[in-house]
Design a protein around this motif. Structure first.
Motif, mmCIF file in Angstrom:
data_model
loop_
_atom_site.group_PDB
_atom_site.id
_atom_site.type_symbol
_atom_site.label_atom_id
_atom_site.label_comp_id
_atom_site.label_asym_id
_atom_site.label_seq_id
_atom_site.Cartn_x
_atom_site.Cartn_y
_atom_site.Cartn_z
ATOM 1 N N ALA A 153 -1.686 16.588 -4.518
ATOM 2 C CA ALA A 153 -1.572 15.875 -3.247
ATOM 3 C C ALA A 153 -0.218 15.188 -3.121
ATOM 4 N N ASP A 154 0.494 15.499 -2.062
ATOM 5 C CA ASP A 154 1.844 14.984 -1.814
ATOM 6 C C ASP A 154 1.802 14.126 -0.548
ATOM 7 N N TYR A 155 2.106 12.852 -0.686
ATOM 8 C CA TYR A 155 2.028 11.953 0.466
ATOM 9 C C TYR A 155 3.380 11.672 1.116
ATOM 10 N N ARG A 156 4.408 12.427 0.721
ATOM 11 C CA ARG A 156 5.701 12.260 1.397
ATOM 12 C C ARG A 156 5.635 12.644 2.872
ATOM 13 N N PRO A 157 4.944 13.729 3.248
ATOM 14 C CA PRO A 157 4.836 14.033 4.686
ATOM 15 C C PRO A 157 4.122 12.939 5.471
ATOM 16 N N PHE A 158 3.097 12.341 4.889
ATOM 17 C CA PHE A 158 2.393 11.255 5.565
ATOM 18 C C PHE A 158 3.304 10.049 5.772
ATOM 19 N N LEU A 159 4.036 9.684 4.737
ATOM 20 C CA LEU A 159 4.921 8.530 4.839
ATOM 21 C C LEU A 159 6.014 8.767 5.874
ATOM 22 N N ALA A 160 6.499 9.993 5.955
ATOM 23 C CA ALA A 160 7.499 10.311 6.970
ATOM 24 C C ALA A 160 6.891 10.288 8.364
ATOM 25 N N GLN A 161 5.681 10.807 8.500
ATOM 26 C CA GLN A 161 5.001 10.850 9.795
ATOM 27 C C GLN A 161 4.671 9.460 10.305
ATOM 28 N N LEU A 162 4.462 8.527 9.408
ATOM 29 C CA LEU A 162 4.061 7.184 9.804
ATOM 30 C C LEU A 162 5.118 6.524 10.676
ATOM 31 N N GLY A 163 6.376 6.781 10.390
ATOM 32 C CA GLY A 163 7.424 6.229 11.228
ATOM 33 C C GLY A 163 7.373 6.775 12.643
ATOM 34 N N ARG A 164 7.107 8.071 12.776
ATOM 35 C CA ARG A 164 7.002 8.678 14.103
ATOM 36 C C ARG A 164 5.756 8.173 14.834
ATOM 37 N N THR A 167 0.835 -1.201 0.000
ATOM 38 C CA THR A 167 0.000 0.000 0.000
ATOM 39 C C THR A 167 0.867 1.248 0.000
ATOM 40 N N LEU A 168 1.846 1.287 0.891
ATOM 41 C CA LEU A 168 2.701 2.467 0.991
ATOM 42 C C LEU A 168 3.562 2.629 -0.252
ATOM 43 N N GLN A 169 4.011 1.525 -0.817
ATOM 44 C CA GLN A 169 4.802 1.609 -2.041
ATOM 45 C C GLN A 169 3.975 2.196 -3.175
ATOM 46 N N ARG A 170 2.721 1.752 -3.274
ATOM 47 C CA ARG A 170 1.847 2.279 -4.317
ATOM 48 C C ARG A 170 1.529 3.743 -4.060
ATOM 49 N N LEU A 171 1.293 4.087 -2.807
ATOM 50 C CA LEU A 171 0.973 5.466 -2.467
ATOM 51 C C LEU A 171 2.157 6.384 -2.744
ATOM 52 N N GLY A 172 3.370 5.890 -2.477
ATOM 53 C CA GLY A 172 4.561 6.689 -2.737
ATOM 54 C C GLY A 172 4.790 6.956 -4.214
ATOM 55 N N ARG A 173 4.303 6.050 -5.068
ATOM 56 C CA ARG A 173 4.493 6.208 -6.514
ATOM 57 C C ARG A 173 3.326 6.912 -7.191
ATOM 58 N N ALA A 174 2.171 6.921 -6.531
ATOM 59 C CA ALA A 174 0.928 7.365 -7.183
ATOM 60 C C ALA A 174 0.970 8.839 -7.578
ATOM 61 N N VAL A 175 0.399 9.124 -8.732
ATOM 62 C CA VAL A 175 0.231 10.494 -9.207
ATOM 63 C C VAL A 175 -1.276 10.749 -9.306
ATOM 64 N N LEU A 190 -5.814 2.991 2.147
ATOM 65 C CA LEU A 190 -5.590 1.560 2.332
ATOM 66 C C LEU A 190 -5.456 0.842 0.989
ATOM 67 N N ALA A 191 -5.933 1.482 -0.074
ATOM 68 C CA ALA A 191 -5.795 0.934 -1.425
ATOM 69 C C ALA A 191 -4.560 1.479 -2.126
ATOM 70 N N GLY A 192 -3.836 2.392 -1.472
ATOM 71 C CA GLY A 192 -2.662 2.988 -2.096
ATOM 72 C C GLY A 192 -2.985 4.098 -3.071
ATOM 73 N N VAL A 193 -4.162 4.707 -2.919
ATOM 74 C CA VAL A 193 -4.623 5.762 -3.822
ATOM 75 C C VAL A 193 -4.626 7.097 -3.080
ATOM 76 N N PRO A 194 -4.034 8.150 -3.646
ATOM 77 C CA PRO A 194 -3.995 9.441 -2.950
ATOM 78 C C PRO A 194 -5.373 10.045 -2.765
ATOM 79 N N ALA A 195 -5.525 10.805 -1.685
ATOM 80 C CA ALA A 195 -6.808 11.429 -1.362
ATOM 81 C C ALA A 195 -6.579 12.840 -0.870
ATOM 82 N N LEU A 196 -7.540 13.713 -1.152
ATOM 83 C CA LEU A 196 -7.564 15.061 -0.593
ATOM 84 C C LEU A 196 -8.711 15.110 0.405
#
Length: 399
Positions: free
Chosen positions: A357-368, A180-188, A313-319
């Motif tokens: 929509a940029d999901y890099r902040p979310f992916l970084a926050q997930l570790g914290r 899911t995260l891999q798909r979300l990281g690549r999704a446009v 959860l499907a790896g699709v970006p959302a606003l």
């Protein structure tokens, strides 16, 4: 989802324990009507993500939802279960009455683990909780650290004198997987196939009701002409339309369509409205079905938190369109792309923001957030099992 799908990233570890779940449901059984199915979700299909995330995200010796207060006397609950898990929703609200639940669990001799508690109180509004609701909240605080959705709910509880809280977000995120995260990281994000969700039936609770109404109405009208699907959670006129269509009752369907048109400020005689309602409206009573549908979308937009979580959860970006404190505190905690509806926002602006929509902040926050989950669980005598480090799943996206 396939039974052979890789496991979620996170698991709550309660080895050897028998867990009783009470709160948001994880599943809905066979139901005779849409109304019956909705009632089984707790009057909002989004609740399924809360219960599903916690139930399926827990490893233990035995787990089951509570069979009903009449089935097991509270004094004997410990004979059947070692702990109660509460997949919580918006319990901290002036209209919520948990008197019966507080009376039952006060007599039980088991720890209570609450994850995802949220507040329905608006900023500046004085809490006026039912005595039974306040008693239940205090009871959960006495039996363990309460996991709350965000800083706003934590502050409400703090002001009540309930201090043992952890800011952990929502258990629906326990369903995240490495793929899911891999798909979300690549999704446009793209407008190719849009999933739309709206809160048109709860606008009176909004921080800014009129800007919310104008923004949602404009977006709905704009997406009538797009390749878009409208996913419901508990919107009554829309559900009445679906029920009438299923029953072959054209008169009732026409009346329901007129009510929908009135809500969104458009003419009920528009052919594109009737076509959209007949072909593009969906409602799900299964988390797996909902997420599976979202996997076919290219972006999700709307004011329903769990409607957009289905996309993540499907790896699709959302606003996320933020209209109340419940959504705002979660979006701020998770650092997901969101837009506050504190002014009328044109549909084109919303669509443009979704495309950015940029999901890099979310992916970084997930570790914290994972570290906070670990601390939260250990405060409650539990632990977390990791199938992968979220900071390493999509390193390029999280950099």
């Amino acid at each position: 989802m396939s039974e052979t799908a890789p496991p979620p990233l996170f698991r709550i570890a309660a080895p050897g324990e028998r867990i009783c779940f009470w709160g948001a449901p994880a599943h809905v059984g066979a139901h005779a009507s849409l109304a019956a199915g909705l009632a089984a979700t707790g009057a909002n299909t989004g609740n399924l993500f809360i219960g599903h995330g916690l139930f399926h995200g827990t490893d233990c010796a035995q787990k089951a939802f509570h069979p009903g207060f009449g089935a097991i006397p509270p004094e004997r609950l410990h004979e059947h279960f070692d702990r109660v898990f509460v997949p919580a929703s918006n319990f901290v609200g002036n209209g919520v009455d948990l008197t019966e639940h507080a009376a039952y669990f006060a007599k039980a001799k088991v720890p209570i683990f609450c994850f995802g508690l949220g507040s329905q109180i608006r900023p500046g509004e004085k809490p006026a909780l039912k005595p039974g609701t306040e008693r239940m909240l205090r009871l959960m605080g006495e039996r363990g650290s309460i996991g709350v959705r965000g800083a706003f709910t934590a502050q409400v509880l703090w002001d009540m004198g309930i201090r043992d809280v952890s800011i952990v977000g929502c258990p629906s995120l326990l369903g995240l997987r490495a793929e899911t995260l891999q798909r979300l990281g690549r999704a446009v994000p793209a407008r190719d196939k849009v999933a739309l969700n709206l809160s048109n039936n709860v606008r009176r609770h909004a921080l800014h009701p009129e800007p919310m109404r104008l923004s949602e109405n404009g977006l709905f009208q704009r997406l009538l002409g797009e390749n878009a699907y409208y996913v419901l959670q508990n919107e009554q006129p829309e559900m009445e339309f679906l029920a009438a269509m299923a029953a072959g009752d054209n008169r009732a369907a026409t009346a329901a369509a007129q009510n929908v048109a009135a809500l969104f400020g458009i003419s009920a005689s528009r052919d594109d409205l009737r076509t959209f309602l007949e072909r593009r409206v969906r409602i799900f009573f299964s988390v797996d079905d909902w997420v599976g549908c979202m996997q076919t979308m290219t972006v999700s937009i709307g004011s329903r938190f769990h409607g957009n979580i289905a996309a993540l959860l499907a790896g699709v970006p959302a606003l996320f369109l933020v209209h109340d404190m419940r959504t705002r505190e979660l979006c701020e905690l998770l650092r997901v792309p969101h837009l506050l509806l504190d002014r009328p926002v044109a549909a084109e602006e919303i669509l443009d923001r979704a495309a950015e929509a940029d999901y890099r902040p979310f992916l970084a926050q997930l570790g914290r957030l994972t570290m906070e989950w670990r601390l939260f669980l250990r405060r409650n005598g539990l632990d977390i099992a990791m199938h992968a480090d979220p900071s390493e799943v999509a390193p390029a996206a999280a950099a």
